[in-house]
Design an enzyme around this catalytic site. Sequence first.
Site, PDB file in Angstrom:
ATOM      1  N   CYS A  56       0.817  -1.211   0.000  1.00  0.00           N
ATOM      2  CA  CYS A  56       0.000   0.000   0.000  1.00  0.00           C
ATOM      3  C   CYS A  56       0.856   1.269   0.000  1.00  0.00           C
ATOM      4  O   CYS A  56       0.356   2.355  -0.287  1.00  0.00           O
ATOM      5  CB  CYS A  56      -0.939   0.002   1.203  1.00  0.00           C
ATOM      6  SG  CYS A  56      -0.139  -0.384   2.776  1.00  0.00           S
ATOM      7  N   ARG A  58       4.226   1.332  -1.519  1.00  0.00           N
ATOM      8  CA  ARG A  58       5.349   1.347  -2.467  1.00  0.00           C
ATOM      9  C   ARG A  58       5.105   0.416  -3.647  1.00  0.00           C
ATOM     10  O   ARG A  58       4.360  -0.568  -3.531  1.00  0.00           O
ATOM     11  CB  ARG A  58       6.646   0.947  -1.756  1.00  0.00           C
ATOM     12  CG  ARG A  58       6.718  -0.504  -1.306  1.00  0.00           C
ATOM     13  CD  ARG A  58       7.946  -0.768  -0.442  1.00  0.00           C
ATOM     14  NE  ARG A  58       7.889   0.039   0.766  1.00  0.00           N
ATOM     15  CZ  ARG A  58       8.658   1.104   0.999  1.00  0.00           C
ATOM     16  NH1 ARG A  58       9.583   1.445   0.118  1.00  0.00           N
ATOM     17  NH2 ARG A  58       8.521   1.798   2.095  1.00  0.00           N
ATOM     18  N   GLU A 111       7.832  -0.826  11.195  1.00  0.00           N
ATOM     19  CA  GLU A 111       6.618  -1.667  11.119  1.00  0.00           C
ATOM     20  C   GLU A 111       6.953  -3.049  10.567  1.00  0.00           C
ATOM     21  O   GLU A 111       7.881  -3.225   9.786  1.00  0.00           O
ATOM     22  CB  GLU A 111       5.538  -0.972  10.290  1.00  0.00           C
ATOM     23  CG  GLU A 111       5.970  -0.562   8.886  1.00  0.00           C
ATOM     24  CD  GLU A 111       5.488  -1.537   7.836  1.00  0.00           C
ATOM     25  OE1 GLU A 111       4.888  -2.565   8.200  1.00  0.00           O
ATOM     26  OE2 GLU A 111       5.737  -1.279   6.644  1.00  0.00           O
ATOM     27  N   THR A 112       6.174  -4.028  10.985  1.00  0.00           N
ATOM     28  CA  THR A 112       6.472  -5.420  10.644  1.00  0.00           C
ATOM     29  C   THR A 112       5.665  -5.942   9.459  1.00  0.00           C
ATOM     30  O   THR A 112       6.006  -6.991   8.905  1.00  0.00           O
ATOM     31  CB  THR A 112       6.216  -6.332  11.859  1.00  0.00           C
ATOM     32  OG1 THR A 112       4.853  -6.183  12.280  1.00  0.00           O
ATOM     33  CG2 THR A 112       7.130  -5.954  13.019  1.00  0.00           C
ATOM     34  N   ASP A 113       4.616  -5.244   9.058  1.00  0.00           N
ATOM     35  CA  ASP A 113       3.801  -5.723   7.932  1.00  0.00           C
ATOM     36  C   ASP A 113       4.649  -5.906   6.683  1.00  0.00           C
ATOM     37  O   ASP A 113       4.471  -6.868   5.925  1.00  0.00           O
ATOM     38  CB  ASP A 113       2.667  -4.732   7.622  1.00  0.00           C
ATOM     39  CG  ASP A 113       1.623  -4.658   8.719  1.00  0.00           C
ATOM     40  OD1 ASP A 113       1.532  -5.620   9.510  1.00  0.00           O
ATOM     41  OD2 ASP A 113       0.918  -3.634   8.799  1.00  0.00           O
ATOM     42  N   GLY A 186      -9.894 -10.305   3.887  1.00  0.00           N
ATOM     43  CA  GLY A 186      -8.536 -10.669   3.507  1.00  0.00           C
ATOM     44  C   GLY A 186      -7.795 -11.323   4.654  1.00  0.00           C
ATOM     45  O   GLY A 186      -7.812 -10.821   5.781  1.00  0.00           O
ATOM     46  N   SER A 189      -0.976 -11.585   5.246  1.00  0.00           N
ATOM     47  CA  SER A 189      -0.162 -11.265   6.416  1.00  0.00           C
ATOM     48  C   SER A 189      -0.758 -10.107   7.218  1.00  0.00           C
ATOM     49  O   SER A 189      -0.751 -10.134   8.448  1.00  0.00           O
ATOM     50  CB  SER A 189       1.269 -10.923   5.982  1.00  0.00           C
ATOM     51  OG  SER A 189       1.285  -9.833   5.074  1.00  0.00           O
ATOM     52  N   VAL A 190      -1.300  -9.092   6.544  1.00  0.00           N
ATOM     53  CA  VAL A 190      -1.890  -7.957   7.260  1.00  0.00           C
ATOM     54  C   VAL A 190      -3.175  -8.375   7.958  1.00  0.00           C
ATOM     55  O   VAL A 190      -3.390  -8.059   9.134  1.00  0.00           O
ATOM     56  CB  VAL A 190      -2.146  -6.782   6.301  1.00  0.00           C
ATOM     57  CG1 VAL A 190      -2.858  -5.644   7.020  1.00  0.00           C
ATOM     58  CG2 VAL A 190      -0.840  -6.286   5.707  1.00  0.00           C
TER      59      VAL A 190
END
Length: 405
Positions: A56, A58, A111-113, A186, A189-190
């Site tokens: 979201c 890049r 951030e880890t996402d 969804g 991973s997020v």
Amino acid sequence: MELNQLNMPLLEKLFSASITFREVPTEKLGELGRSVMEMLGVAPYFPIPLYVLHTCNRVEVYAWDVPQPIVHAVLSRYGGYADRVVVRRGTEAALHLLEVAAGLDSMLIGETDILGQMEEAFDSQVKSHVTRDLLKVVVERAIRFGKMVRTNTNISRGPRGLGSLSIIYVKETMGDLSNLSIGIIGAGSVGQGLAKELKDEGARRIYILNRTFEKAKEIAERIGATAMPLNRESIDECLKKCDVVFATATSFEPIIKEVPPNHKVRLIVDLGVPMNVSNNLPVKVVRLDDLKPIADRYNSERLQEIQKVKAMALEEVENIERALARRAVEIELGEYMRLVALISQEEGRRAGANASLAANSAAKRAVLPLIEALKKHAESGNIETVMQILNDAKRLMKIPQASTS
């Protein structure tokens, strides 16, 4: 040591083209992502390896040993925004990828996402033979670095991703999560991270929608939520049941285009790649830009960790060069050993059938110490000399002609 002082002959072949939320509005990244991701359909037939990262925030392309026509082909995918694309090469491109993996280039520092998104893209593109050879080594090392940084520093202390920020936004806007019915569209991973964090923060009624129902069911069973398929009917049902809906799917078309007349939903959080929710809906839609003030609050607490992570990244660039040298020699040695096997098989054939296996084994045993010595010399910065030695050896080797009998 400064970046421009490093001698990295292999990494000099790395190329990256990047456009992020800093160069264009986040809603435009979705349009660009569609065009760039189309490259993956033809990438297995490209003469060079590729790695494409679309989130979201890049749209980035990494490539190896890129001729100028391919550079033009990549940049053309960014359309009217090609002049805003940041092109990097060599160690600069490698350092950028490491900082992306560490979360230094994200809206929320650390951030880890992004790490989960990088892994998902990597696994998919390795399977389809898009990310391969030495580029595969670079991306693999970057993902490993991202994990190591979060273990050994406080760069991710506090909210761990955009999902965390959106939960803070919802709590500040709508109050106690235990009083809300919440939908998650969804289960990537997020979405998975959101589901767990919402449960930990006290949410009691959670609905998880996913195209692969089994995956939604697996996650729902783990946290005590309700699984639903992802289709038009279930989306409408979710909007009727839930106070808040998080949209986190990967889809080039909006998933929520309208809300039913008797909807219950009061807030929709769009974390999709690209945007999952159409504009002009009769409910509040939270976009990434709405989360930036919250991100800025926590970024100020993480500033002191940035220089530490950057120093670690600079050191890791050198480690990557050594890993590349070892892998490059392994690839070249594979061809060399194939030639050794041909010779040993021919010698064994001449000596008799029973001698063939022994000849092959003896040849390998004789060559293995040389192989390990060459790898160590390559890792020590002598990659060009080692490759020249191998090429000379192959040229001097007498390959047996195929038998005509």
